[in-house]
Design a protein around this motif. Structure first.
Motif, PDB file in Angstrom:
ATOM      1  N   PHE A   1       8.662  -9.186   1.956  1.00 12.92           N
ATOM      2  CA  PHE A   1       7.728  -8.935   1.167  1.00 12.92           C
ATOM      3  C   PHE A   1       6.251  -9.176   2.124  1.00 12.92           C
ATOM      4  O   PHE A   1       5.339  -9.181   1.607  1.00 12.92           O
ATOM      5  CB  PHE A   1       7.514  -9.821  -0.007  1.00 12.92           C
ATOM      6  CG  PHE A   1       8.395  -9.226  -1.249  1.00 12.92           C
ATOM      7  CD1 PHE A   1       7.774  -8.690  -2.340  1.00 12.92           C
ATOM      8  CD2 PHE A   1       9.733  -9.406  -1.161  1.00 12.92           C
ATOM      9  CE1 PHE A   1       8.397  -8.243  -3.257  1.00 12.92           C
ATOM     10  CE2 PHE A   1      10.574  -9.022  -2.292  1.00 12.92           C
ATOM     11  CZ  PHE A   1       9.831  -8.536  -3.142  1.00 12.92           C
TER      12      PHE A   1
ATOM     13  N   ARG B   1       4.331  -7.028   3.823  1.00 14.06           N
ATOM     14  CA  ARG B   1       3.723  -6.067   3.790  1.00 14.06           C
ATOM     15  C   ARG B   1       2.888  -6.190   2.504  1.00 14.06           C
ATOM     16  O   ARG B   1       1.518  -5.852   2.319  1.00 14.06           O
ATOM     17  CB  ARG B   1       4.147  -4.650   3.953  1.00 14.06           C
ATOM     18  CG  ARG B   1       3.230  -3.429   4.269  1.00 14.06           C
ATOM     19  CD  ARG B   1       3.749  -2.265   4.732  1.00 14.06           C
ATOM     20  NE  ARG B   1       4.794  -1.807   3.571  1.00 14.06           N
ATOM     21  CZ  ARG B   1       5.830  -0.887   3.792  1.00 14.06           C
ATOM     22  NH1 ARG B   1       6.120  -0.450   5.069  1.00 14.06           N
ATOM     23  NH2 ARG B   1       6.708  -0.725   2.680  1.00 14.06           N
ATOM     24  N   ASP B   2       3.453  -6.339   1.250  1.00 12.76           N
ATOM     25  CA  ASP B   2       2.918  -6.705  -0.077  1.00 12.76           C
ATOM     26  C   ASP B   2       1.843  -7.750   0.241  1.00 12.76           C
ATOM     27  O   ASP B   2       1.026  -7.768  -0.345  1.00 12.76           O
ATOM     28  CB  ASP B   2       3.872  -7.240  -0.942  1.00 12.76           C
ATOM     29  CG  ASP B   2       4.862  -5.829  -1.041  1.00 12.76           C
ATOM     30  OD1 ASP B   2       4.863  -5.022  -0.268  1.00 12.76           O
ATOM     31  OD2 ASP B   2       5.487  -5.879  -2.167  1.00 12.76           O
TER      32      ASP B   2
ATOM     33  N   ASN C   1       0.329  -8.586   2.980  1.00 13.93           N
ATOM     34  CA  ASN C   1      -1.157  -7.932   3.530  1.00 13.93           C
ATOM     35  C   ASN C   1      -1.943  -7.617   2.593  1.00 13.93           C
ATOM     36  O   ASN C   1      -3.016  -7.845   2.580  1.00 13.93           O
ATOM     37  CB  ASN C   1      -0.345  -6.908   4.645  1.00 13.93           C
ATOM     38  CG  ASN C   1       0.155  -7.610   5.766  1.00 13.93           C
ATOM     39  OD1 ASN C   1       0.181  -8.807   6.005  1.00 13.93           O
ATOM     40  ND2 ASN C   1       0.782  -6.571   6.705  1.00 13.93           N
ATOM     41  N   ALA C   2      -1.580  -6.713   1.649  1.00  9.67           N
ATOM     42  CA  ALA C   2      -1.934  -6.004   0.566  1.00  9.67           C
ATOM     43  C   ALA C   2      -2.784  -6.972  -0.330  1.00  9.67           C
ATOM     44  O   ALA C   2      -4.148  -6.990  -0.696  1.00  9.67           O
ATOM     45  CB  ALA C   2      -1.450  -4.998  -0.242  1.00  9.67           C
TER      46      ALA C   2
ATOM     47  N   ILE D   1      -3.836 -10.008   0.647  1.00  5.68           N
ATOM     48  CA  ILE D   1      -4.919 -10.970   1.116  1.00  5.68           C
ATOM     49  C   ILE D   1      -6.072 -10.029   1.258  1.00  5.68           C
ATOM     50  O   ILE D   1      -7.383 -10.497   1.181  1.00  5.68           O
ATOM     51  CB  ILE D   1      -4.385 -11.145   2.843  1.00  5.68           C
ATOM     52  CG1 ILE D   1      -3.457 -12.264   2.729  1.00  5.68           C
ATOM     53  CG2 ILE D   1      -5.877 -11.546   3.597  1.00  5.68           C
ATOM     54  CD1 ILE D   1      -2.688 -12.505   4.260  1.00  5.68           C
TER      55      ILE D   1
ATOM     56  N   THR E   1      -6.842  -6.567  -6.767  1.00  6.54           N
ATOM     57  CA  THR E   1      -7.017  -5.128  -7.293  1.00  6.54           C
ATOM     58  C   THR E   1      -6.554  -4.279  -6.138  1.00  6.54           C
ATOM     59  O   THR E   1      -6.230  -3.265  -6.412  1.00  6.54           O
ATOM     60  CB  THR E   1      -8.526  -4.860  -7.536  1.00  6.54           C
ATOM     61  OG1 THR E   1      -9.461  -6.053  -6.956  1.00  6.54           O
ATOM     62  CG2 THR E   1      -8.975  -4.511  -9.066  1.00  6.54           C
ATOM     63  N   HIS E   2      -6.681  -4.629  -4.914  1.00  5.01           N
ATOM     64  CA  HIS E   2      -6.705  -3.771  -3.852  1.00  5.01           C
ATOM     65  C   HIS E   2      -5.127  -3.502  -3.855  1.00  5.01           C
ATOM     66  O   HIS E   2      -4.378  -2.398  -3.540  1.00  5.01           O
ATOM     67  CB  HIS E   2      -6.948  -4.129  -2.552  1.00  5.01           C
ATOM     68  CG  HIS E   2      -8.529  -4.327  -2.382  1.00  5.01           C
ATOM     69  ND1 HIS E   2      -9.213  -3.314  -1.588  1.00  5.01           N
ATOM     70  CD2 HIS E   2      -9.329  -5.089  -3.063  1.00  5.01           C
ATOM     71  CE1 HIS E   2     -10.443  -3.516  -1.773  1.00  5.01           C
ATOM     72  NE2 HIS E   2     -10.583  -4.804  -2.587  1.00  5.01           N
TER      73      HIS E   2
ATOM     74  N   THR F   1      -2.740  -3.978  -6.207  1.00  2.00           N
ATOM     75  CA  THR F   1      -2.333  -3.058  -7.353  1.00  2.00           C
ATOM     76  C   THR F   1      -2.460  -1.617  -7.003  1.00  2.00           C
ATOM     77  O   THR F   1      -1.549  -0.896  -7.340  1.00  2.00           O
ATOM     78  CB  THR F   1      -3.164  -3.688  -8.672  1.00  2.00           C
ATOM     79  OG1 THR F   1      -3.153  -4.816  -8.956  1.00  2.00           O
ATOM     80  CG2 THR F   1      -2.454  -2.849 -10.060  1.00  2.00           C
ATOM     81  N   SER F   2      -3.519  -1.250  -6.667  1.00  2.00           N
ATOM     82  CA  SER F   2      -3.773   0.255  -6.253  1.00  2.00           C
ATOM     83  C   SER F   2      -3.018   0.718  -5.117  1.00  2.00           C
ATOM     84  O   SER F   2      -2.774   1.849  -5.101  1.00  2.00           O
ATOM     85  CB  SER F   2      -5.258   0.371  -6.105  1.00  2.00           C
ATOM     86  OG  SER F   2      -5.701   0.060  -4.628  1.00  2.00           O
ATOM     87  N   LEU F   3      -2.365  -0.405  -4.519  1.00  2.00           N
ATOM     88  CA  LEU F   3      -1.422   0.234  -3.428  1.00  2.00           C
ATOM     89  C   LEU F   3       0.060   0.058  -3.660  1.00  2.00           C
ATOM     90  O   LEU F   3       1.072   0.236  -2.832  1.00  2.00           O
ATOM     91  CB  LEU F   3      -1.796  -0.743  -2.141  1.00  2.00           C
ATOM     92  CG  LEU F   3      -3.106  -0.533  -1.410  1.00  2.00           C
ATOM     93  CD1 LEU F   3      -3.126  -1.635  -0.315  1.00  2.00           C
ATOM     94  CD2 LEU F   3      -3.178   0.783  -0.707  1.00  2.00           C
ATOM     95  N   GLY F   4       0.355   0.029  -4.781  1.00  2.00           N
ATOM     96  CA  GLY F   4       1.588  -0.101  -5.504  1.00  2.00           C
ATOM     97  C   GLY F   4       2.262  -1.070  -5.344  1.00  2.00           C
ATOM     98  O   GLY F   4       3.311  -1.505  -5.699  1.00  2.00           O
ATOM     99  N   VAL F   5       1.554  -2.591  -5.156  1.00  2.00           N
ATOM    100  CA  VAL F   5       2.163  -3.708  -4.958  1.00  2.00           C
ATOM    101  C   VAL F   5       1.854  -4.599  -6.335  1.00  2.00           C
ATOM    102  O   VAL F   5       0.945  -4.450  -7.032  1.00  2.00           O
ATOM    103  CB  VAL F   5       1.518  -4.676  -3.931  1.00  2.00           C
ATOM    104  CG1 VAL F   5       1.917  -5.811  -3.887  1.00  2.00           C
ATOM    105  CG2 VAL F   5       1.739  -3.939  -2.536  1.00  2.00           C
ATOM    106  N   ASP F   6       2.935  -5.076  -6.757  1.00  2.00           N
ATOM    107  CA  ASP F   6       2.767  -6.000  -8.014  1.00  2.00           C
ATOM    108  C   ASP F   6       2.394  -7.441  -7.526  1.00  2.00           C
ATOM    109  O   ASP F   6       3.143  -8.095  -7.151  1.00  2.00           O
ATOM    110  CB  ASP F   6       4.162  -6.034  -8.864  1.00  2.00           C
ATOM    111  CG  ASP F   6       4.056  -6.832 -10.046  1.00  2.00           C
ATOM    112  OD1 ASP F   6       2.922  -7.469 -10.302  1.00  2.00           O
ATOM    113  OD2 ASP F   6       4.964  -6.737 -10.662  1.00  2.00           O
TER     114      ASP F   6
END
Lengths: 352, 265
Positions: free
Chosen positions: A229, A231-232, A234-235, A237, A241-242, A244-249
């Motif tokens: 996880f 990479r998730d 990273n998003a 951090i 909201t970012h 979520t918009s990148l497909g991460v829960d």
């Protein structure tokens, strides 16, 4: 300022990752061999290497014994414990978006120590074996995380001040419980205070092979979980909201990171007590050297944490020989000032 | 119904059983910029969050062409719709390139590394928003306007059909506000992106949006072309100001002049 093309920047980053891994693996190997040499009896590296590859011909039996039964299990245990604490620190710093977080700073190591010593004092290990200790430590680490999170959160976020305050309070509470329990359980017999110090400062002096294998059995799945996880994270951090918009829960990622951190912290603390600041220092140094991408930060912290604790434990057992120091004294002597340095930097700048 | 890129039908949403959105519906074609306007608490941001399923509406559907968002995974949604949130403060020093590269996440498997193609897409996206020169810089060293352009580049790297912008010009100075809005307009035209933009700035919205949706207490009070929505009556009712919308030939767009406030009683 000249700007490098994107392809080149990306290639340089990957090159840096490969180099970092090679250097760290090499350094880990050197640290292991070097630290096996050192001790009350000095054993030269060539003989250490010979024994490690199983070629014991012409080497005194007591040297083989020291290495196989005493130094090697201890050094390997130091390695896996350091790795556990460091990847836990990486996960916690990422998920709380806070470079001051680490298992001992936010109290989960102390919670895990309570879980571990409770299991030992109540005698569960007689029934369930040593494996019960890290399991219980893990459960209490989860409980502590939950407590700190509930106490420290302000509108869903966890600011530095409340995170640290909640961590200090919960950590101190569990520390007191551990000490109290050790004293009550021993009822004045000799060695009680040593046991309290063992749990409070952390020590590898009771290391054996089975402990190493058990901690390793927790480290491997814990690492795979966290790394999967990364990479998730990273998003996350960049912001929820970012993410979520990148497909991460965000909820799943948070749960994975926290339970993964609790799992490896529980394993680390189970046999060695609270070794403070490892999970604070190592991820931070790795981030300074190779950047904030968690896909490299997890493996680098794993290796760096192993090296760090192997070296500091060797200092702990040799610096005042034959008197041995708890390794937590060494890590705290380094970690305390480092922590203050981070705190000042956090106040002075937003750049990490 | 030709060419409907996006269709939002009967969206309802409540926070702790307090209704925030009531029967919100609208449609958008490709290349269209739609501005969502309304005072604080009118449900603008909630609407955006319902559209990409960051929140689950209690009723209603969101369709991207012929696919229903509710039946898609988060990653599938992310490759149809990209979001540019209000602002970002990043704790650790990720570079602009690393942040834009995150836009490729939805199309990559868990342990997969960026392929040549991903890097090419990222490069195109950064070129499109003129941030290639900032690629190696840490996000924390960039100005607000630069950071926003990096986040828009990341949204482009997702190769979406729809881009949702939540107050993209908030906290930016006038020069950067214009720069961001001109960029959005250009992307909508050139990449045929459908843009849904929440804004507090009536003037920028009047100038750059093809259509507007005016929200009031969770309902669509008015929707349509700029002069149809920003009528004196509507603006007075929702924002409690007196205003005038005129077509301005010098900028070849509508512009809104605020004449004064209206007392609440």
């Amino acid at each position: 300022m000249e700007a490098k093309p994107i392809e080149q920047l990306h290639a340089e980053k990957l090159g840096k990752w490969t180099l970092a891994l090679i250097v760290l693996i090499g350094a880990l190997f050197i640290a292991i061999v070097l630290c096996i040499c050192l001790g009350t009896v000095y054993i030269p590296p060539d003989r250490v290497l010979a024994i490690l590859i199983g070629n014991t011909a012409g080497i005194p039996a007591y040297e083989v014994n020291i290495i196989q039964q005493v130094r090697l299990p201890r050094i390997l245990l130091a390695g896996v414990v350091g790795a556990c604490l460091s990847i836990a620190g990486t996960a916690l710093q990422g998920i709380f978006k806070n470079p001051m977080a680490s298992p001992s700073v936010i109290g989960i190591s102390q919670g895990a120590a309570f879980g571990a010593s409770l299991t030992i004092v109540l005698g569960f290990t007689v029934v369930a074996g040593d494996f019960a200790i890290p399991v219980s430590a893990f459960l209490f680490a989860m409980l502590t995380l939950f407590l700190v999170y509930m106490l420290g959160k302000v509108e869903g976020a966890l600011p530095t001040t409340t995170l640290l305050l909640a961590g200090i309070a919960v950590g101190a509470f569990f520390s007191a419980l551990v000490s109290l329990m050790q004293i009550l359980a021993a009822q004045g017999s000799t060695g009680t205070m040593e046991r309290v110090v063992f749990w409070m400062m952390g020590s590898l002096s009771l290391a054996n092979w089975s402990q190493f294998w058990i901690v390793l059995a927790f480290l491997i799945p814990g690492f795979i979980l966290l790394f999967a996880f990364s990479r998730d994270l990273n998003a996350m951090i960049v912001g929820e909201t970012h993410a979520t918009s990148l497909g991460v829960d965000p909820k799943t990622t948070t749960k994975i990171m926290l339970s993964g951190a609790a799992l490896v912290t529980g394993a680390a603390v189970a046999f060695t007590g609270v070794i403070a600041f490892v999970g604070l220092i190592v991820p931070h140094i790795m981030r300074m050297l190779i950047g904030p991408d968690n896909r490299i930060l997890f493996p680098a912290s794993l290796l760096g944490g192993a090296i760090f604790l192997i070296l500091t434990d060797t200092v702990a057992r040799t610096v005042m020989a034959p008197q041995e120091l708890p390794v937590g004294i060494i890590t705290a002597l380094m970690g305390g000032p480092f922590f203050l340095y981070l705190l000042r930097r956090k106040r002075e700048a937003t750049e990490w | 119904m030709v060419n409907m890129r996006l269709s939002v039908q009967g969206i309802e949403f409540a926070y702790n059983s307090v209704p925030v959105l009531k029967d919100v519906a609208f449609e958008a074609k490709e290349g269209e910029i739609i501005g969502v306007l309304g005072p604080n608490g009118s449900g603008k941001t909630t609407l955006l969050r319902c559209m990409n399923r960051a929140l689950s509406p209690s009723k209603g559907t969101v369709m991207v062409e012929d696919k229903e968002i509710g039946s898609m995974s988060r990653r599938e949604i992310a490759s149809e719709m990209a979001v540019v949130p209000q602002n970002c403060v990043i704790t650790f020093p990720f570079t602009a390139l690393e942040v834009v590269m995150m836009g490729r996440n939805p199309s990559m498997d868990r342990f997969q590394r960026e392929a040549k193609e991903d890097i090419a897409i990222v490069k195109r996206s950064m070129d499109a928003t003129s941030v290639s020169g900032l690629a190696g810089r840490s996000m924390n060293q960039l100005s607000g306007g630069e950071r926003q352009r990096v986040i828009i580049a990341r949204a482009l790297a997702q190769q979406p059909k729809i881009m949702l912008l939540d107050e993209p010009t908030l906290h930016l100075d006038v020069n950067h506000q214009m720069e961001i809005m001109e960029l959005v307009k250009e992307l909508a035209d050139r990449e045929k992106l459908t843009v849904i933009m929440v804004s507090h700035d009536l003037n920028l919205a009047a100038r750059f949006c093809d259509k507007l949706i005016l929200l009031s207490e969770g309902r669509v009070l008015s929707a349509g072309k700029v002069p149809e929505v920003l009528t004196q009556d509507n603006v007075e009712k929702v924002f409690k100001i007196r205003s005038l919308v005129q077509y301005d030939e010098r900028i070849n767009a509508y512009s809104l002049t605020i004449l004064g406030t209206v007392s609440a009683n």
